[in-house]
Motif scaffolding. Structure first.
Motif, PDB file in Angstrom:
ATOM      1  N   ALA A 223       1.493 -62.575  72.220  1.00  0.00           N
ATOM      2  CA  ALA A 223       1.231 -61.391  71.818  1.00  0.00           C
ATOM      3  C   ALA A 223      -0.498 -61.335  72.322  1.00  0.00           C
ATOM      4  N   LYS A 224      -0.883 -60.154  72.500  1.00  0.00           N
ATOM      5  CA  LYS A 224      -2.282 -59.734  73.037  1.00  0.00           C
ATOM      6  C   LYS A 224      -2.678 -58.595  72.426  1.00  0.00           C
ATOM      7  N   LEU A 225      -3.767 -58.860  71.415  1.00  0.00           N
ATOM      8  CA  LEU A 225      -4.395 -58.026  70.635  1.00  0.00           C
ATOM      9  C   LEU A 225      -5.773 -57.638  71.647  1.00  0.00           C
ATOM     10  N   THR A 226      -5.789 -56.281  71.621  1.00  0.00           N
ATOM     11  CA  THR A 226      -6.864 -55.556  72.347  1.00  0.00           C
ATOM     12  C   THR A 226      -7.893 -55.047  71.548  1.00  0.00           C
ATOM     13  N   ILE A 227      -9.024 -55.096  71.557  1.00  0.00           N
ATOM     14  CA  ILE A 227      -9.925 -54.312  70.426  1.00  0.00           C
ATOM     15  C   ILE A 227     -10.880 -53.600  71.125  1.00  0.00           C
ATOM     16  N   HIS A 228     -10.872 -52.265  70.851  1.00  0.00           N
ATOM     17  CA  HIS A 228     -11.948 -51.299  71.521  1.00  0.00           C
ATOM     18  C   HIS A 228     -13.021 -51.029  70.618  1.00  0.00           C
ATOM     19  N   GLY A 229     -14.144 -51.602  70.688  1.00  0.00           N
ATOM     20  CA  GLY A 229     -15.139 -51.482  70.060  1.00  0.00           C
ATOM     21  C   GLY A 229     -16.299 -50.070  70.493  1.00  0.00           C
ATOM     22  N   ILE A 230     -17.274 -50.026  70.024  1.00  0.00           N
ATOM     23  CA  ILE A 230     -18.300 -49.289  70.594  1.00  0.00           C
ATOM     24  C   ILE A 230     -19.608 -49.770  71.050  1.00  0.00           C
ATOM     25  N   SER A 231     -19.714 -49.562  72.191  1.00  0.00           N
ATOM     26  CA  SER A 231     -21.106 -50.298  72.704  1.00  0.00           C
ATOM     27  C   SER A 231     -22.164 -49.229  72.490  1.00  0.00           C
ATOM     28  N   ALA A 232     -23.446 -50.078  72.416  1.00  0.00           N
ATOM     29  CA  ALA A 232     -24.660 -49.329  72.605  1.00  0.00           C
ATOM     30  C   ALA A 232     -25.887 -50.101  73.080  1.00  0.00           C
ATOM     31  N   HIS A 233     -27.057 -49.682  73.330  1.00  0.00           N
ATOM     32  CA  HIS A 233     -28.066 -50.592  73.862  1.00  0.00           C
ATOM     33  C   HIS A 233     -28.500 -51.137  72.321  1.00  0.00           C
ATOM     34  N   MET A 241     -23.420 -49.229  67.187  1.00  0.00           N
ATOM     35  CA  MET A 241     -22.619 -50.318  67.859  1.00  0.00           C
ATOM     36  C   MET A 241     -21.669 -50.666  66.847  1.00  0.00           C
ATOM     37  N   GLU A 242     -20.413 -51.266  67.440  1.00  0.00           N
ATOM     38  CA  GLU A 242     -19.385 -51.753  66.698  1.00  0.00           C
ATOM     39  C   GLU A 242     -18.686 -52.622  67.577  1.00  0.00           C
ATOM     40  N   SER A 243     -19.366 -54.116  67.587  1.00  0.00           N
ATOM     41  CA  SER A 243     -18.961 -55.170  68.507  1.00  0.00           C
ATOM     42  C   SER A 243     -17.634 -55.603  68.360  1.00  0.00           C
ATOM     43  N   ASP A 302       3.689 -58.389  62.571  1.00  0.00           N
ATOM     44  CA  ASP A 302       2.906 -57.541  61.539  1.00  0.00           C
ATOM     45  C   ASP A 302       1.735 -58.076  60.833  1.00  0.00           C
ATOM     46  N   ILE A 303       2.066 -59.413  60.489  1.00  0.00           N
ATOM     47  CA  ILE A 303       0.603 -59.982  59.979  1.00  0.00           C
ATOM     48  C   ILE A 303      -0.368 -59.714  60.670  1.00  0.00           C
ATOM     49  N   ILE A 304      -0.252 -59.899  62.094  1.00  0.00           N
ATOM     50  CA  ILE A 304      -1.632 -59.618  62.885  1.00  0.00           C
ATOM     51  C   ILE A 304      -1.920 -58.157  62.706  1.00  0.00           C
ATOM     52  N   ARG A 305      -1.128 -57.260  62.724  1.00  0.00           N
ATOM     53  CA  ARG A 305      -1.223 -55.971  62.937  1.00  0.00           C
ATOM     54  C   ARG A 305      -2.207 -55.584  61.423  1.00  0.00           C
ATOM     55  N   GLN A 306      -1.514 -56.115  60.394  1.00  0.00           N
ATOM     56  CA  GLN A 306      -2.094 -55.868  59.104  1.00  0.00           C
ATOM     57  C   GLN A 306      -3.372 -56.449  58.657  1.00  0.00           C
ATOM     58  N   THR A 307      -3.673 -57.674  59.420  1.00  0.00           N
ATOM     59  CA  THR A 307      -5.012 -58.224  59.264  1.00  0.00           C
ATOM     60  C   THR A 307      -6.014 -57.313  60.169  1.00  0.00           C
ATOM     61  N   ALA A 308      -5.493 -56.630  61.281  1.00  0.00           N
ATOM     62  CA  ALA A 308      -6.409 -56.041  61.996  1.00  0.00           C
ATOM     63  C   ALA A 308      -6.651 -54.582  61.520  1.00  0.00           C
ATOM     64  N   ASN A 309      -5.849 -53.941  61.087  1.00  0.00           N
ATOM     65  CA  ASN A 309      -6.150 -52.757  60.132  1.00  0.00           C
ATOM     66  C   ASN A 309      -7.000 -53.005  58.937  1.00  0.00           C
ATOM     67  N   GLU A 310      -6.878 -54.025  58.414  1.00  0.00           N
ATOM     68  CA  GLU A 310      -7.739 -54.322  57.071  1.00  0.00           C
ATOM     69  C   GLU A 310      -9.397 -54.587  57.549  1.00  0.00           C
ATOM     70  N   VAL A 311      -9.336 -55.430  58.870  1.00  0.00           N
ATOM     71  CA  VAL A 311     -11.029 -55.578  59.305  1.00  0.00           C
ATOM     72  C   VAL A 311     -11.366 -54.357  59.828  1.00  0.00           C
ATOM     73  N   LEU A 312     -10.551 -53.603  60.690  1.00  0.00           N
ATOM     74  CA  LEU A 312     -11.030 -52.358  61.300  1.00  0.00           C
ATOM     75  C   LEU A 312     -11.474 -51.188  60.151  1.00  0.00           C
ATOM     76  N   ARG A 314     -13.688 -51.525  58.207  1.00  0.00           N
ATOM     77  CA  ARG A 314     -15.164 -51.592  58.228  1.00  0.00           C
ATOM     78  C   ARG A 314     -15.810 -51.336  59.699  1.00  0.00           C
ATOM     79  N   PHE A 315     -14.958 -50.838  60.672  1.00  0.00           N
ATOM     80  CA  PHE A 315     -15.372 -50.511  61.830  1.00  0.00           C
ATOM     81  C   PHE A 315     -14.831 -48.982  62.155  1.00  0.00           C
ATOM     82  N   PRO A 316     -15.235 -47.859  61.490  1.00  0.00           N
ATOM     83  CA  PRO A 316     -14.197 -46.778  61.654  1.00  0.00           C
ATOM     84  C   PRO A 316     -14.288 -45.880  63.069  1.00  0.00           C
ATOM     85  N   ASN A 317     -14.969 -46.608  63.932  1.00  0.00           N
ATOM     86  CA  ASN A 317     -14.757 -45.898  65.306  1.00  0.00           C
ATOM     87  C   ASN A 317     -14.236 -46.681  66.334  1.00  0.00           C
TER      88      ASN A 317
END
Length: 417
Positions: A223-233, A241-243, A302-312, A314-317
């Protein structure tokens, strides 16, 4: 037939020759085989097979060694069987400049390796040493792995080939030999020619304790989990920023401990992050997902998905995607369709004077994929222990028992035809 009394074994000399050849595979390489040096051992094996009279032995462009021992029995319709081992060693630990050491007449206790005194093969950590009293233990010197995984299996098959050619009184059908590259990086049978083998069944010789036979593996997904955060100076990042790097770290930290390799055993599956890459805007986590029950793989994802959903939360964008792909499946379902394949293996070990034990592998072998390619393939012991580490070891006597088992197995198939 008491092979131990009648045969002059060559397995130890062969093993000592093979382990000094560096055959480490490379998971980052796009080539097949992943490293050209694996062919160095392949060329030696072909030369030795030709020398003992197996005329069709050859190395193909992908680094596979093929050979055939012709039937010497007049019985019709003896199924063709194949013996297989892999030539590469694991990327986890250096296989260069291996210095094998034979510890004669093991008397018990710990074994301290001379080139690195911190490398101690401890009796309490290696319970099978209790069965090795009086035997000759082979280790590396402490700076490298030994390569018993799987050069013990290679040497055992090669010695069995030698014995079959030297002893026509051992009756058998046609025997196919296959040595593969890149098993340690999951590509061991990518280019194998099943039609060329033409076998009904195969046996990998790549297991641990003498008498063990494995007919069941994990089923495996990647499985590959790809996270798209928010970059800023970084100087003006407050509230923006959401690293993705930090999100990845929090996801890994939040995975349930009871589903990790270090907290599971026996028939329990796991979810295991094996690689993290990225920067502030994008990060990836590669996972391996394992379970003996195929249907549980989706639940683990699904455990990976649930964990990612819970963490994100805190990172709404920020967002993520999860992609899964099949790696291999439990070979037990295939082997169950032809139970004589495992039964004959168990009988062969009994005839070799062992107490056979049917086991499950918390991993996979070439046999996992071969089984689903139409060649049912359980795994027989090679005697290797502590694989992928500097404390790897094997005993001379266990390797000889593996040779005996292979020879008895050839005879069992001939007798039962």
């Amino acid at each position: 037939m008491d092979f131990n009394a009648t045969l002059s074994f060559t397995v130890t000399d062969r093993f000592l020759r093979y382990v000094v050849i560096d055959t480490q595979s490379d998971p980052a390489s796009p080539t097949i085989p992943s490293t050209e040096k694996q062919k160095d051992l392949g060329r030696l094996l072909v030369a030795e097979l030709l020398e003992i009279g197996i005329t069709d032995a050859h190395l193909d462009e992908y680094g596979y060694v093929y050979a055939t021992i012709l039937a010497n029995s007049n019985k019709p319709n003896i199924p063709v069987i194949c013996f297989c081992s892999h030539m590469d060693t694991a990327p986890d630990c250096s296989g260069k400049d291996v210095k094998p050491i034979i510890h004669k007449n093991y008397s018990g206790g710990d074994i301290i390796l001379p080139d690195d005194n911190t490398q101690i093969i401890k009796l309490k950590d290696h319970p099978d040493l209790k069965n090795q009293l009086g035997n000759d233990i082979i280790t590396a010197s402490g700076n490298t792995l030994l390569g018993a995984d799987n050069k013990a299996g290679v040497a055992e098959i090669m010695d069995a080939c030698y014995q079959l050619m030297q002893h026509p009184e051992i009756k058998h059908g046609a025997i196919k030999i296959l040595f593969t590259p890149d098993e340690e990086i999951g590509h061991g049978v990518d280019k194998v020619n099943i039609e060329k083998l033409g076998a009904f069944a195969a046996y990998t010789i790549d297991g641990e304790s003498a008498g063990n036979m494995e007919n069941e593996t994990f089923s495996a997904d990647g499985a590959k989990l790809t996270i798209h955060g928010i970059s800023a100076h970084p100087g003006f990042a407050q509230g923006k920023m959401e690293s993705a790097i930090k999100i990845a770290g929090q996801i890994v930290a939040a995975l349930p401990d009871n589903l990790s390799p270090e907290h599971t055993s026996d028939m329990q599956g796991f979810v295991h992050p094996v690689d993290i890459n990225g920067h502030v805007e994008t990060a990836t986590i590669d996972f391996i997902i394992r379970d003996f029950e195929e249907e549980k793989l989706a639940a683990h994802a699904d455990i990976i998905r649930q964990t990612a959903n819970e963490v994100l939360k805190r990172f709404p964008n920020s967002t993520y995607t999860l992609e899964t792909h099949e790696q291999y499946r439990n070979m037990k379902n295939v082997l169950a369709q032809n139970p004589q394949i495992v039964d004959h293996g168990m009988e062969a070990m009994k005839r070799a004077g062992l107490s056979p034990k049917l086991c499950s592998i918390r991993g996979g072998t070439d046999g996992s994929r071969l089984s689903f390619m139409g060649l049912p393939t359980p795994n027989i012991f090679a005697g290797e222990h502590a694989f992928h580490s500097k404390q790897e070891w094997v005993s001379v006597q266990d390797m000889q028992k593996a040779v005996e088992t292979i020879l008895h197995l050839c005879m069992v198939w001939e007798e039962k035809a």
